[in-house]
Motif scaffolding. Structure first.
Motif, mmCIF file in Angstrom:
data_model
loop_
_atom_site.group_PDB
_atom_site.id
_atom_site.type_symbol
_atom_site.label_atom_id
_atom_site.label_comp_id
_atom_site.label_asym_id
_atom_site.label_seq_id
_atom_site.Cartn_x
_atom_site.Cartn_y
_atom_site.Cartn_z
ATOM 1 N N CYS A 146 0.831 -1.205 0.000
ATOM 2 C CA CYS A 146 0.000 0.000 0.000
ATOM 3 C C CYS A 146 0.866 1.257 0.000
ATOM 4 C CB CYS A 146 -0.936 0.003 1.205
ATOM 5 S SG CYS A 146 -2.321 -1.143 1.100
ATOM 6 N N GLY A 147 1.954 1.226 0.774
ATOM 7 C CA GLY A 147 2.862 2.368 0.800
ATOM 8 C C GLY A 147 3.453 2.652 -0.575
ATOM 9 N N LYS A 148 3.803 1.606 -1.307
ATOM 10 C CA LYS A 148 4.340 1.778 -2.664
ATOM 11 C C LYS A 148 3.283 2.370 -3.589
ATOM 12 C CE LYS A 148 7.620 -2.087 -2.365
ATOM 13 N NZ LYS A 148 7.963 -3.446 -2.866
ATOM 14 N N LEU A 149 2.064 1.865 -3.481
ATOM 15 C CA LEU A 149 0.996 2.368 -4.345
ATOM 16 C C LEU A 149 0.637 3.808 -4.006
ATOM 17 C CD1 LEU A 149 -1.301 -0.801 -4.443
ATOM 18 C CD2 LEU A 149 0.069 0.121 -6.327
ATOM 19 N N MET A 150 0.712 4.168 -2.739
ATOM 20 C CA MET A 150 0.462 5.558 -2.351
ATOM 21 C C MET A 150 1.459 6.500 -3.011
ATOM 22 S SD MET A 150 -2.168 5.980 -0.212
ATOM 23 C CE MET A 150 -1.837 7.311 0.954
ATOM 24 N N LYS A 151 2.720 6.081 -3.093
ATOM 25 C CA LYS A 151 3.728 6.899 -3.769
ATOM 26 C C LYS A 151 3.410 7.061 -5.250
ATOM 27 C CE LYS A 151 7.539 5.787 -0.610
ATOM 28 N NZ LYS A 151 8.876 5.150 -0.455
ATOM 29 N N VAL A 152 2.970 5.963 -5.873
ATOM 30 C CA VAL A 152 2.618 6.017 -7.286
ATOM 31 C C VAL A 152 1.459 6.978 -7.514
ATOM 32 C CG1 VAL A 152 1.628 4.688 -9.192
ATOM 33 C CG2 VAL A 152 3.488 3.715 -7.839
ATOM 34 N N LEU A 157 -0.484 12.326 -9.427
ATOM 35 C CA LEU A 157 -1.244 13.554 -9.195
ATOM 36 C C LEU A 157 -0.375 14.799 -9.327
ATOM 37 C CD1 LEU A 157 -3.401 12.393 -6.143
ATOM 38 C CD2 LEU A 157 -4.269 12.998 -8.416
ATOM 39 N N GLY A 158 0.911 14.587 -9.661
ATOM 40 C CA GLY A 158 1.826 15.714 -9.801
ATOM 41 C C GLY A 158 2.367 16.214 -8.489
ATOM 42 N N LEU A 159 2.360 15.374 -7.479
ATOM 43 C CA LEU A 159 2.804 15.751 -6.142
ATOM 44 C C LEU A 159 4.099 15.042 -5.795
ATOM 45 C CD1 LEU A 159 -0.678 15.187 -4.468
ATOM 46 C CD2 LEU A 159 0.215 17.372 -5.301
ATOM 47 N N GLY A 160 4.721 15.440 -4.706
ATOM 48 C CA GLY A 160 5.857 14.698 -4.188
ATOM 49 C C GLY A 160 5.401 13.315 -3.778
ATOM 50 N N GLU A 161 6.279 12.314 -3.869
ATOM 51 C CA GLU A 161 5.847 10.939 -3.671
ATOM 52 C C GLU A 161 5.347 10.652 -2.253
ATOM 53 O OE1 GLU A 161 9.961 8.509 -2.685
ATOM 54 O OE2 GLU A 161 9.146 8.428 -4.709
ATOM 55 N N GLU A 162 5.689 11.476 -1.280
ATOM 56 C CA GLU A 162 5.229 11.256 0.090
ATOM 57 C C GLU A 162 3.991 12.076 0.450
ATOM 58 O OE1 GLU A 162 6.413 8.996 2.007
ATOM 59 O OE2 GLU A 162 8.186 8.463 0.811
ATOM 60 N N ARG A 163 3.493 12.876 -0.490
ATOM 61 C CA ARG A 163 2.427 13.825 -0.159
ATOM 62 C C ARG A 163 1.141 13.147 0.299
ATOM 63 N NH1 ARG A 163 -0.204 17.265 1.911
ATOM 64 N NH2 ARG A 163 -0.842 19.276 1.018
ATOM 65 N N LEU A 164 0.680 12.140 -0.425
ATOM 66 C CA LEU A 164 -0.541 11.454 -0.015
ATOM 67 C C LEU A 164 -0.363 10.742 1.319
ATOM 68 C CD1 LEU A 164 -2.256 9.741 -3.100
ATOM 69 C CD2 LEU A 164 -3.104 11.628 -1.698
ATOM 70 N N GLN A 165 0.787 10.083 1.482
ATOM 71 C CA GLN A 165 1.046 9.362 2.730
ATOM 72 C C GLN A 165 1.049 10.318 3.918
ATOM 73 O OE1 GLN A 165 1.620 5.777 2.856
ATOM 74 N NE2 GLN A 165 1.041 6.286 4.938
ATOM 75 N N ASN A 166 1.655 11.469 3.742
ATOM 76 C CA ASN A 166 1.679 12.456 4.820
ATOM 77 C C ASN A 166 0.272 12.965 5.132
ATOM 78 O OD1 ASN A 166 4.455 12.262 5.134
ATOM 79 N ND2 ASN A 166 4.888 13.949 3.734
ATOM 80 N N ALA A 167 -0.554 13.104 4.088
ATOM 81 C CA ALA A 167 -1.931 13.541 4.308
ATOM 82 C C ALA A 167 -2.734 12.488 5.064
ATOM 83 C CB ALA A 167 -2.605 13.855 2.972
ATOM 84 N N PHE A 168 -2.313 11.233 4.967
ATOM 85 C CA PHE A 168 -2.953 10.142 5.689
ATOM 86 C C PHE A 168 -2.531 10.102 7.158
ATOM 87 C CE2 PHE A 168 -4.904 6.408 3.243
ATOM 88 C CZ PHE A 168 -5.525 7.252 2.340
ATOM 89 N N GLY A 169 -1.470 10.846 7.482
ATOM 90 C CA GLY A 169 -0.951 10.811 8.844
ATOM 91 C C GLY A 169 0.443 10.247 8.929
ATOM 92 N N GLY A 170 1.134 10.148 7.760
ATOM 93 C CA GLY A 170 2.491 9.611 7.759
ATOM 94 C C GLY A 170 2.502 8.131 8.079
ATOM 95 N N GLU A 171 3.328 7.755 9.035
ATOM 96 C CA GLU A 171 3.415 6.345 9.433
ATOM 97 C C GLU A 171 2.261 5.935 10.332
ATOM 98 O OE1 GLU A 171 5.995 4.029 8.532
ATOM 99 O OE2 GLU A 171 6.083 5.619 7.031
#
Length: 324
Positions: A146-152, A157-171
């Motif tokens: 899931c973490g890999k797919l979040m980066k994709v 979406l034209g964002l940094g690869e960690e942007r969605l994950q960080n919006a989810f609350g990071g780790e």
């Protein structure tokens, strides 16, 4: 902290009804005519959700990697569903996780009840099956995928690869596993194993029953029966990613059919944002000509809203958006 949690809602068991050999399903399970699985199904052998090979996603061939990214982008925008193969999760572990639960559902009712009452101890039957070890490793590998797919998705979406994950609350995300067992049904044309819905969370990885199709996805007004690929995961976008992407990625209606001659088992792994942080369209995806479509709402608030409003709840969320 990443944690594999128990599904919070009770599951109504109909296995005993099926095992009794009843020729007709109880009236309470009969769906209204327009909700029955015979309405608007697409049965063409040429139609299926996209199947995407992740093998070269992190290779040195940049052109091939760009092709894979584009395939996932199109699937998220047009389907909300896709299957992934060569995803990095052990096929043997997938088979073992499925078999552990298949054995569980065929164990005596008193064993299942005892297990349900002590889900975190894996005592008795669960220990003999090796449930704890299997589920722990299975959960770890799916969180990683899931973490890999979040980066994709973030890159697409034209964002940094960690942007969605960080919006989810990071780790500090939420994850849970729901195991669905669909026994044989004497009248599969009158009912459903799971009614039409979209997933309220972030992303779902479904390990389906490769031998018994059942999942249907709504596409252009038709219900398309998904044809599972062996050892593939079915990925579907949930409401929270639709919100964050400002509806660029689609969270799509789906439902589950039942079968008169064969039982079906599937494992749904839900990858969700932290429950107490506001989720709203990312500012990078908002513009004067594309205003935010959704108000800020925590995952806890969203689940409560959907639960109280029923099937229409999701569409009503947009009416709550604040003027900007």
């Amino acid at each position: 902290m990443k944690k594999l949690q128990d599904w919070p809602e009770p599951i109504v068991r109909v296995q005993s009804l099926s095992d009794s050999g009843i020729p007709l399903i109880p009236e309470r399970y009969v769906k209204p005519i327009l909700q029955r699985p015979s309405v608007n199904p697409t049965t063409s052998n040429d139609v299926n959700i996209p199947v995407i090979d992740l093998a070269r996603l992190y290779g040195d061939d940049h052109a091939l990697r760009a092709t894979i990214l584009d395939q996932i982008s199109i699937a998220c925008r047009e389907w909300g569903f896709f299957q992934v193969i060569n995803h990095g999760v052990s096929p043997q572990l997938m088979d073992r996780a499925r078999e552990v639960w298949r054995q569980f559902f065929h164990s005596p009712m008193e064993v299942k009840q005892a297990y349900a009452n002590t889900p975190k101890t894996y005592e008795g039957y669960g220990s003999r099956l090796g449930v704890e070890k299997v589920l722990d490793e299975y959960g770890k590998q799916l969180v990683e995928l899931c973490g890999k797919l979040m980066k994709v998705l973030s890159i697409n979406l034209g964002l940094g690869e960690e942007r969605l994950q960080n919006a989810f609350g990071g780790e500090n995300i939420g994850a849970c596993l729901r195991v669905n067992f669909y026994p044989k049904c004497p009248q599969p044309d009158l009912t459903l194993g799971l009614s039409s819905h979209s997933d309220p969370g972030g992303m779902t990885l479904l390990l389906p029953d490769s031998n018994v199709p059942g999942l249907q996805v709504r596409k252009d007004g038709n219900w398309i029966t998904v044809k599972p690929v062996p050892h593939a995961f079915i990925v579907n976008i949930g409401d929270q990613i639709q919100v964050l992407s400002n509806a660029t990625c689609k969270s799509v209606e789906h439902r589950v059919m039942v079968n008169s001659s064969e039982e079906r088992l599937s494992l749904a792994f839900f990858y969700n944002p932290r429950s107490d942080i506001p989720i709203e369209p990312l500012k990078e995806l908002v513009a004067p000509d594309r205003p935010p479509l959704y108000p800020a709402m925590t995952f806890d608030e969203y689940r409560l809203f959907i639960r109280m409003r029923g099937p229409c709840g999701k569409s009503q969320v947009e009416s709550l958006k604040s003027p900007r």
